[in-house]
Write a protein that holds these residues in place. Structure first.
Motif, PDB file in Angstrom:
ATOM      1  N   MET A 157       0.822  -1.211   0.000  1.00  0.00           N
ATOM      2  CA  MET A 157       0.000   0.000   0.000  1.00  0.00           C
ATOM      3  C   MET A 157       0.858   1.265   0.000  1.00  0.00           C
ATOM      4  SD  MET A 157      -3.217  -1.266   2.352  1.00  0.00           S
ATOM      5  CE  MET A 157      -4.156   0.251   2.308  1.00  0.00           C
ATOM      6  N   ARG A 158       2.016   1.216   0.645  1.00  0.00           N
ATOM      7  CA  ARG A 158       2.926   2.364   0.611  1.00  0.00           C
ATOM      8  C   ARG A 158       3.391   2.624  -0.822  1.00  0.00           C
ATOM      9  NH1 ARG A 158       6.938   5.020   4.106  1.00  0.00           N
ATOM     10  NH2 ARG A 158       8.201   6.268   2.684  1.00  0.00           N
ATOM     11  N   GLU A 159       3.744   1.578  -1.548  1.00  0.00           N
ATOM     12  CA  GLU A 159       4.151   1.728  -2.950  1.00  0.00           C
ATOM     13  C   GLU A 159       3.025   2.355  -3.772  1.00  0.00           C
ATOM     14  OE1 GLU A 159       5.305  -1.028  -6.856  1.00  0.00           O
ATOM     15  OE2 GLU A 159       4.917  -1.974  -4.911  1.00  0.00           O
ATOM     16  N   ALA A 160       1.796   1.906  -3.511  1.00  0.00           N
ATOM     17  CA  ALA A 160       0.642   2.457  -4.230  1.00  0.00           C
ATOM     18  C   ALA A 160       0.462   3.939  -3.925  1.00  0.00           C
ATOM     19  CB  ALA A 160      -0.620   1.683  -3.849  1.00  0.00           C
ATOM     20  N   ALA A 161       0.610   4.303  -2.661  1.00  0.00           N
ATOM     21  CA  ALA A 161       0.462   5.705  -2.263  1.00  0.00           C
ATOM     22  C   ALA A 161       1.519   6.572  -2.936  1.00  0.00           C
ATOM     23  CB  ALA A 161       0.544   5.832  -0.747  1.00  0.00           C
ATOM     24  N   GLU A 162       2.749   6.084  -2.981  1.00  0.00           N
ATOM     25  CA  GLU A 162       3.823   6.839  -3.622  1.00  0.00           C
ATOM     26  C   GLU A 162       3.539   7.035  -5.111  1.00  0.00           C
ATOM     27  OE1 GLU A 162       7.137   4.401  -2.571  1.00  0.00           O
ATOM     28  OE2 GLU A 162       7.591   5.571  -0.757  1.00  0.00           O
ATOM     29  N   ALA A 163       2.984   6.001  -5.746  1.00  0.00           N
ATOM     30  CA  ALA A 163       2.669   6.096  -7.170  1.00  0.00           C
ATOM     31  C   ALA A 163       1.564   7.114  -7.422  1.00  0.00           C
ATOM     32  CB  ALA A 163       2.258   4.727  -7.706  1.00  0.00           C
ATOM     33  N   VAL A 164       0.577   7.163  -6.538  1.00  0.00           N
ATOM     34  CA  VAL A 164      -0.494   8.152  -6.677  1.00  0.00           C
ATOM     35  C   VAL A 164       0.044   9.556  -6.436  1.00  0.00           C
ATOM     36  CG1 VAL A 164      -2.677   8.976  -5.692  1.00  0.00           C
ATOM     37  CG2 VAL A 164      -2.334   6.522  -6.093  1.00  0.00           C
ATOM     38  N   GLY A 168       0.796  14.368  -8.138  1.00  0.00           N
ATOM     39  CA  GLY A 168       0.676  15.720  -7.613  1.00  0.00           C
ATOM     40  C   GLY A 168      -0.265  16.025  -6.470  1.00  0.00           C
ATOM     41  N   PRO A 169      -1.112  15.104  -6.013  1.00  0.00           N
ATOM     42  CA  PRO A 169      -1.965  15.453  -4.868  1.00  0.00           C
ATOM     43  C   PRO A 169      -1.124  15.595  -3.607  1.00  0.00           C
ATOM     44  CG  PRO A 169      -2.162  13.114  -5.323  1.00  0.00           C
ATOM     45  CD  PRO A 169      -1.346  13.712  -6.454  1.00  0.00           C
ATOM     46  N   LYS A 170      -1.656  16.308  -2.617  1.00  0.00           N
ATOM     47  CA  LYS A 170      -0.913  16.491  -1.366  1.00  0.00           C
ATOM     48  C   LYS A 170      -0.925  15.216  -0.514  1.00  0.00           C
ATOM     49  CE  LYS A 170      -1.591  21.503  -0.984  1.00  0.00           C
ATOM     50  NZ  LYS A 170      -2.291  21.699  -2.279  1.00  0.00           N
ATOM     51  N   TRP A 171      -2.060  14.525  -0.485  1.00  0.00           N
ATOM     52  CA  TRP A 171      -2.206  13.307   0.312  1.00  0.00           C
ATOM     53  C   TRP A 171      -2.878  12.230  -0.528  1.00  0.00           C
ATOM     54  CZ3 TRP A 171      -0.875  12.923   5.607  1.00  0.00           C
ATOM     55  CH2 TRP A 171      -0.563  14.120   6.246  1.00  0.00           C
ATOM     56  N   ALA A 172      -2.485  10.986  -0.319  1.00  0.00           N
ATOM     57  CA  ALA A 172      -3.151   9.835  -0.938  1.00  0.00           C
ATOM     58  C   ALA A 172      -3.716   8.949   0.160  1.00  0.00           C
ATOM     59  CB  ALA A 172      -2.172   9.041  -1.793  1.00  0.00           C
ATOM     60  N   ARG A 191       5.825  11.652   3.373  1.00  0.00           N
ATOM     61  CA  ARG A 191       6.716  11.640   4.534  1.00  0.00           C
ATOM     62  C   ARG A 191       6.121  10.858   5.697  1.00  0.00           C
ATOM     63  NH1 ARG A 191       6.877  16.281   6.817  1.00  0.00           N
ATOM     64  NH2 ARG A 191       5.127  17.181   5.658  1.00  0.00           N
ATOM     65  N   ARG A 192       4.862  11.103   5.968  1.00  0.00           N
ATOM     66  CA  ARG A 192       4.219  10.529   7.146  1.00  0.00           C
ATOM     67  C   ARG A 192       3.166   9.491   6.752  1.00  0.00           C
ATOM     68  NH1 ARG A 192       2.092  16.142   9.164  1.00  0.00           N
ATOM     69  NH2 ARG A 192       2.098  16.398   6.890  1.00  0.00           N
ATOM     70  N   GLU A 193       3.246   8.330   7.380  1.00  0.00           N
ATOM     71  CA  GLU A 193       2.229   7.291   7.200  1.00  0.00           C
ATOM     72  C   GLU A 193       1.229   7.366   8.344  1.00  0.00           C
ATOM     73  OE1 GLU A 193       3.452   3.284   6.761  1.00  0.00           O
ATOM     74  OE2 GLU A 193       4.923   3.706   5.182  1.00  0.00           O
ATOM     75  N   HIS A 194      -0.043   7.345   7.989  1.00  0.00           N
ATOM     76  CA  HIS A 194      -1.117   7.272   8.991  1.00  0.00           C
ATOM     77  C   HIS A 194      -1.995   6.087   8.608  1.00  0.00           C
ATOM     78  CE1 HIS A 194      -0.260  11.415  10.492  1.00  0.00           C
ATOM     79  NE2 HIS A 194       0.072  11.620   9.225  1.00  0.00           N
TER      80      HIS A 194
END
Length: 263
Positions: A157-164, A168-172, A191-194
């Motif tokens: 899921m981290r890889e997916a978030a980085e790809a999104v 250009g969005p601020k948060w995924a 930077r931060r995972e929640h």
């Protein structure tokens, strides 16, 4: 009397009342904000599927948006089904100068597997709509559609978030609702995972889940919350709505937007 926070949804109409504009406005009412709408498309839809949809002219979408924003104003904006590349381009242009949080739900397919976004519009979502988003809320199918990353578990899921985020969005906010085990979602800004976790309820009546969650995030952002706090509150709300989902028609029923008033 004090005016409540104002939230505008730009999305499609669900004639069955479980998703789309209808779900957005129900969510906003339940959470105590004033909901307003720009209808981008109209669907013929019920509990068993989408029988058809018709997009509105771009000028109709543009005039609805300007009518609301220029007079009433907004504290947050949420987008949902936009159907075509022209409408995605139109809405992205309107949002480019928005000085309020924007939540993008990149709707690509219905709960029943029916396409709600033209194939040629996917790249426009990537290049025009995602860059104006404060928070983008894809499910795992939409992550793969937008980025090519196939999420197989929490470890990817981290890889997916980085790809999104690369668009250009601020948060995924990567929603793990289609994985096995507890319902785990990841919010990431580079930077931060929640992580947000909730018990998975054994209830097939989950129509409108994505629309409802995105609208709840927008509502809590309109109240002045930062994205992690807004997502935490929205996660609590959608978990209750899924728990209360009820049968309707012959297929998949909706989540219960008014569950708090009945608990």
């Amino acid at each position: 009397m004090q005016t409540p926070p104002r939230v505008l949804t730009v999305a499609g109409s669900d004639s069955g009342g479980g998703a789309g504009i209808q779900a957005d406005l129900k969510t906003m009412l339940a959470l105590g904000v004033h909901g307003m709408s720009v209808i981008a498309a109209v669907t013929a839809q019920n509990s068993v599927g989408v029988q058809g949809y018709w997009e509105l002219p771009a000028e109709a979408v543009r005039q609805q948006f300007r009518s609301v924003v220029d007079d009433i104003g907004v504290d947050a904006i949420k987008t949902g089904m936009l159907a075509s590349a022209e409408l995605v381009e139109t809405v992205a242009g309107l949002l480019a100068d928005a000085e309020v949080p924007v939540v993008v739900d990149p709707v690509g397919v219905s709960k029943h597997g029916d396409p709600l976004l033209a194939a040629e519009a996917v790249d426009t979502v990537r290049t025009r709509l995602l860059p104006v988003a404060t928070v983008v809320t894809p499910n795992l199918y939409e992550v793969e559609q937008l980025t090519g990353v196939k999420v197989t578990g929490e470890s990817t899921m981290r890889e997916a978030a980085e790809a999104v985020l690369a668009f250009g969005p601020k948060w995924a906010l990567i929603k793990g609702g289609h994985l096995e085990g507890e319902a785990a979602d990841l919010l990431f800004d580079g930077r931060r995972e929640h992580w947000f976790r909730a018990e998975r309820h054994d209830n097939r009546h989950t129509h409108g889940t994505g629309c409802t969650l995105a609208s709840a995030v927008a509502s809590f952002l309109a109240m002045g919350n930062e994205p992690p706090q807004a997502v935490a509150a929205a996660k609590e709300y959608i978990t209750g709505a899924i728990r209360g989902g009820f049968p309707l028609g012959a297929g998949i029923g909706p989540v219960d937007h008014g569950w708090r008033s009945r608990d």
